[in-house]
Write a protein that holds these residues in place. Structure first.
Motif, PDB file in Angstrom:
ATOM      1  N   TYR A 166       0.832  -1.211   0.000  1.00  0.00           N
ATOM      2  CA  TYR A 166       0.000   0.000   0.000  1.00  0.00           C
ATOM      3  C   TYR A 166       0.863   1.257   0.000  1.00  0.00           C
ATOM      4  N   VAL A 167       1.902   1.258   0.806  1.00  0.00           N
ATOM      5  CA  VAL A 167       2.789   2.431   0.864  1.00  0.00           C
ATOM      6  C   VAL A 167       3.461   2.666  -0.481  1.00  0.00           C
ATOM      7  N   LYS A 168       3.888   1.580  -1.131  1.00  0.00           N
ATOM      8  CA  LYS A 168       4.561   1.712  -2.421  1.00  0.00           C
ATOM      9  C   LYS A 168       3.635   2.277  -3.491  1.00  0.00           C
ATOM     10  N   ALA A 169       2.342   1.915  -3.423  1.00  0.00           N
ATOM     11  CA  ALA A 169       1.392   2.405  -4.423  1.00  0.00           C
ATOM     12  C   ALA A 169       0.896   3.811  -4.117  1.00  0.00           C
TER      13      ALA A 169
ATOM     14  N   ALA B 119      11.887  -1.321   6.977  1.00  0.00           N
ATOM     15  CA  ALA B 119      12.992  -0.431   6.576  1.00  0.00           C
ATOM     16  C   ALA B 119      12.459   0.945   6.182  1.00  0.00           C
ATOM     17  N   TRP B 120      11.324   0.979   5.510  1.00  0.00           N
ATOM     18  CA  TRP B 120      10.711   2.276   5.139  1.00  0.00           C
ATOM     19  C   TRP B 120      10.361   3.098   6.378  1.00  0.00           C
ATOM     20  N   ILE B 121       9.827   2.457   7.420  1.00  0.00           N
ATOM     21  CA  ILE B 121       9.495   3.185   8.658  1.00  0.00           C
ATOM     22  C   ILE B 121      10.753   3.808   9.248  1.00  0.00           C
ATOM     23  N   ARG B 122      11.827   3.076   9.268  1.00  0.00           N
ATOM     24  CA  ARG B 122      13.067   3.601   9.858  1.00  0.00           C
ATOM     25  C   ARG B 122      13.655   4.735   9.013  1.00  0.00           C
ATOM     26  N   VAL B 123      13.597   4.582   7.699  1.00  0.00           N
ATOM     27  CA  VAL B 123      14.161   5.621   6.837  1.00  0.00           C
ATOM     28  C   VAL B 123      13.382   6.923   6.960  1.00  0.00           C
ATOM     29  N   VAL B 124      12.059   6.850   6.930  1.00  0.00           N
ATOM     30  CA  VAL B 124      11.262   8.085   7.001  1.00  0.00           C
ATOM     31  C   VAL B 124      11.333   8.710   8.386  1.00  0.00           C
ATOM     32  N   LEU B 125      11.569   7.892   9.424  1.00  0.00           N
ATOM     33  CA  LEU B 125      11.763   8.474  10.757  1.00  0.00           C
ATOM     34  C   LEU B 125      13.085   9.236  10.822  1.00  0.00           C
ATOM     35  N   MET B 126      14.116   8.695  10.198  1.00  0.00           N
ATOM     36  CA  MET B 126      15.389   9.421  10.165  1.00  0.00           C
ATOM     37  C   MET B 126      15.288  10.669   9.295  1.00  0.00           C
ATOM     38  N   GLU B 127      14.464  10.622   8.261  1.00  0.00           N
ATOM     39  CA  GLU B 127      14.252  11.805   7.422  1.00  0.00           C
ATOM     40  C   GLU B 127      13.255  12.786   8.021  1.00  0.00           C
ATOM     41  N   LYS B 128      12.580  12.393   9.118  1.00  0.00           N
ATOM     42  CA  LYS B 128      11.572  13.233   9.783  1.00  0.00           C
ATOM     43  C   LYS B 128      10.411  13.546   8.833  1.00  0.00           C
ATOM     44  N   ARG B 129       9.947  12.509   8.093  1.00  0.00           N
ATOM     45  CA  ARG B 129       8.885  12.712   7.103  1.00  0.00           C
ATOM     46  C   ARG B 129       7.779  11.651   7.208  1.00  0.00           C
ATOM     47  N   LEU B 130       7.674  10.980   8.346  1.00  0.00           N
ATOM     48  CA  LEU B 130       6.657   9.936   8.480  1.00  0.00           C
ATOM     49  C   LEU B 130       5.253  10.527   8.375  1.00  0.00           C
TER      50      LEU B 130
ATOM     51  N   SER C 167       0.104  11.418   5.494  1.00  0.00           N
ATOM     52  CA  SER C 167      -0.886  12.394   5.011  1.00  0.00           C
ATOM     53  C   SER C 167      -1.048  12.297   3.499  1.00  0.00           C
ATOM     54  N   PHE C 168       0.052  12.122   2.775  1.00  0.00           N
ATOM     55  CA  PHE C 168      -0.028  12.005   1.311  1.00  0.00           C
ATOM     56  C   PHE C 168      -0.773  10.740   0.906  1.00  0.00           C
ATOM     57  N   ALA C 169      -0.538   9.638   1.632  1.00  0.00           N
ATOM     58  CA  ALA C 169      -1.234   8.388   1.303  1.00  0.00           C
ATOM     59  C   ALA C 169      -2.727   8.491   1.591  1.00  0.00           C
ATOM     60  N   LEU C 170      -3.089   9.198   2.656  1.00  0.00           N
ATOM     61  CA  LEU C 170      -4.516   9.334   2.982  1.00  0.00           C
ATOM     62  C   LEU C 170      -5.254  10.180   1.947  1.00  0.00           C
ATOM     63  N   LYS C 171      -4.560  11.085   1.290  1.00  0.00           N
ATOM     64  CA  LYS C 171      -5.210  11.906   0.271  1.00  0.00           C
ATOM     65  C   LYS C 171      -5.561  11.105  -0.984  1.00  0.00           C
ATOM     66  N   ASP C 172      -4.814  10.027  -1.230  1.00  0.00           N
ATOM     67  CA  ASP C 172      -5.119   9.157  -2.370  1.00  0.00           C
ATOM     68  C   ASP C 172      -6.213   8.176  -1.943  1.00  0.00           C
ATOM     69  N   PHE C 173      -7.437   8.667  -1.896  1.00  0.00           N
ATOM     70  CA  PHE C 173      -8.548   7.886  -1.359  1.00  0.00           C
ATOM     71  C   PHE C 173      -8.862   6.687  -2.246  1.00  0.00           C
ATOM     72  N   LYS C 174      -8.673   6.813  -3.548  1.00  0.00           N
ATOM     73  CA  LYS C 174      -8.972   5.713  -4.455  1.00  0.00           C
ATOM     74  C   LYS C 174      -8.066   4.518  -4.181  1.00  0.00           C
ATOM     75  N   THR C 175      -6.775   4.755  -4.049  1.00  0.00           N
ATOM     76  CA  THR C 175      -5.840   3.673  -3.747  1.00  0.00           C
ATOM     77  C   THR C 175      -6.101   3.090  -2.363  1.00  0.00           C
TER      78      THR C 175
ATOM     79  N   GLU D  22     -12.265   8.299  10.188  1.00  0.00           N
ATOM     80  CA  GLU D  22     -11.952   9.696  10.498  1.00  0.00           C
ATOM     81  C   GLU D  22     -10.746   9.822  11.408  1.00  0.00           C
ATOM     82  N   GLU D  23     -10.418   8.727  12.096  1.00  0.00           N
ATOM     83  CA  GLU D  23      -9.277   8.781  13.026  1.00  0.00           C
ATOM     84  C   GLU D  23      -7.937   8.835  12.304  1.00  0.00           C
ATOM     85  N   ALA D  24      -7.931   8.568  10.990  1.00  0.00           N
ATOM     86  CA  ALA D  24      -6.661   8.574  10.257  1.00  0.00           C
ATOM     87  C   ALA D  24      -6.028   9.960  10.250  1.00  0.00           C
ATOM     88  N   GLY D  25      -6.856  11.006  10.151  1.00  0.00           N
ATOM     89  CA  GLY D  25      -6.302  12.364  10.222  1.00  0.00           C
ATOM     90  C   GLY D  25      -5.660  12.651  11.564  1.00  0.00           C
ATOM     91  N   LEU D  26      -6.262  12.151  12.649  1.00  0.00           N
ATOM     92  CA  LEU D  26      -5.654  12.310  13.972  1.00  0.00           C
ATOM     93  C   LEU D  26      -4.336  11.550  14.070  1.00  0.00           C
TER      94      LEU D  26
END
Length: 423
Positions: free
Chosen positions: A81-84, A112-123, A128-136, A150-154
């Motif tokens: 899901y994250v990749k798409a 590995a993706w979780i660790r990389v984005v945590l080091m990049e401070k972009r989790l 948020s970007f994945a939640l905007k792609d509602f179709k996927t 609705e809890e996904a935004g929180l």
């Protein structure tokens, strides 16, 4: 009725499961923030291990399986899901994780993706970007999933606090390819708070036990035990309050340190920019000074050249005036010297023009008289009257008018009437 009650129970269990996961996620983020004030967060930190397990459960909650050609449904990982959904994130790390040789399984790539984005401070940005792609998102998750609620935004807002933590991980694949699912440890977040009525009842029980334990005990001992218990409870409450204040102070300290680092970076950048501007200003001033000196030198040189040209022009004018004055003959010289006149004479017998040169007026008169004698001694007016007095400039100029007068014909024109004589 049985089916209705079963549906209600299933709906309640789904709601409770979502609430538990989101609440535990908030607690895990807070514990990570508290732990980061004392030490660096890495793979060995139990708070981080628990947070990763909670995040995996949230991202895998009600995740649909992948249907094969034979109609079977194979399980998926949240990495699919994250990749798409996050492939269009600017400057994403999807390709770099896909190209990692020591990370092969889908679950390992997700960790590995979780660790990389945590080091990049972009989790939080990725979520948020994945939640905007509602179709996927609808294509990968079933109804009732946390990602679709609705809890996904929180959840995305909760993960923003992790951007203040400096994580340090080693992505060699050790521990990432574990096939066992992540297990959440709830014990750090379970806390029992005793009410005031319960505390008073415990004190009464202690007094009763103390009085019935020994008949020889005195009221003073009972009072002493009660006072000691009260003091202990007061000390415990004070310690808790001090601990809470200490944690708040640490959080403020971390925030202020981060703010100070940011301001120092801005200050250093401003100082470097100021130095660059000063250097450019000095270079510009130096170049302008050199240009000014060159222009002044050019102006002085042009002024000198102009003065020389003026002097040369004045000298040339004087020389030209002197030359013209000296070249023009005086009246005495005109009388004394011979005057060369180019006179065109018409010969009546032949009808041709003849050009002769005379060195003096006597030769001119003699030539004209000779011509008249040879033509039958026809009277011809003398040219002396036409020439005028050669002692004046006006009479000298009359010679030019003689060439253009009507009595003389042009050499290129043939005259047919020989009887016309110059007047």
């Amino acid at each position: 009725m049985a089916s209705l009650s079963r549906r209600r129970a299933a709906g309640r269990s789904a709601v409770v499961e979502r609430k538990n996961l989101l609440t535990v996620c908030r607690f895990s983020v807070k514990t990570l923030l508290d732990r980061s004030c004392f030490e660096t967060i890495d793979d060995s930190s139990p708070e981080f291990v628990n947070f990763v397990s909670i995040l995996e459960h949230i991202l895998s909650h009600r995740l649909k399986g992948q249907t094969t050609w034979f109609g079977y449904e194979s399980p998926r990982s949240f990495w699919d899901y994250v990749k798409a959904a996050c492939s269009k994130v600017p400057h994403n790390c999807i390709r770099s994780i896909e190209s990692m040789e020591n990370v092969r399984s889908s679950r390992a790539k997700g960790r590995a993706w979780i660790r990389v984005v945590l080091m990049e401070k972009r989790l939080s940005e990725y979520v948020s970007f994945a939640l905007k792609d509602f179709k996927t998102t609808r294509r990968f998750f079933e109804e009732g999933a946390i990602i679709l609620g609705e809890e996904a935004g929180l959840l995305a807002d909760t993960l923003i606090g992790l951007n203040t933590i400096d994580f340090s991980f080693c992505l060699k694949g050790e521990g990432l390819d574990d096939s066992c699912p992540a297990v959440i440890d709830y014990t750090p977040y379970l806390k029992f708070t005793q009410s005031a009525d319960s505390i008073s009842s415990d004190e009464e029980e202690m007094r009763t036990l103390g009085s019935s334990g020994s008949e020889s005990s005195t009221p003073d001992k009972t009072a002493t035990a009660a006072s000691i218990f009260t003091e202990q409870s007061n000390l415990v409450s004070k310690c808790k309050r001090f601990e809470q204040k200490y944690r708040m102070a640490l959080e403020q300290k971390g925030y202020l340190e981060e703010l100070v680092r940011l301001r120092e970076a801005q200050l250093s950048e401003a100082v470097s920019h100021n130095k660059a501007l000063q250097q450019s200003l000095a270079d510009t001033h130096l170049s302008h000074t050199l240009e000014k000196q060159q222009l002044e030198y050019i102006i002085v040189e042009l002024q000198n050249q102009l003065t020389v040209l003026k002097n040369n022009d004045l000298r040339s004018r004087q020389e030209l005036t002197a030359h013209l004055t000296n070249q023009w003959p005086s009246p005495d010289a005109l009388d004394a010297n011979a005057v060369a006149l180019d006179t065109l004479l018409y010969r009546k017998s032949t009808g041709q023009w003849e050009e002769k040169s005379f060195q003096s007026l006597e030769q001119l008169s003699a030539g004209m008289s000779l011509t008249s004698n040879t033509q039958g001694k026809e009277e011809t007016p003398s040219l002396r009257g036409l020439c005028g007095s050669l002692t004046s400039v006006a009479s000298y100029k009359s010679l030019a008018s003689l060439r253009s007068s009507e009595c003389l014909a042009s050499p290129a024109t043939e005259i047919s009437s020989p009887g016309v004589t110059p007047s």
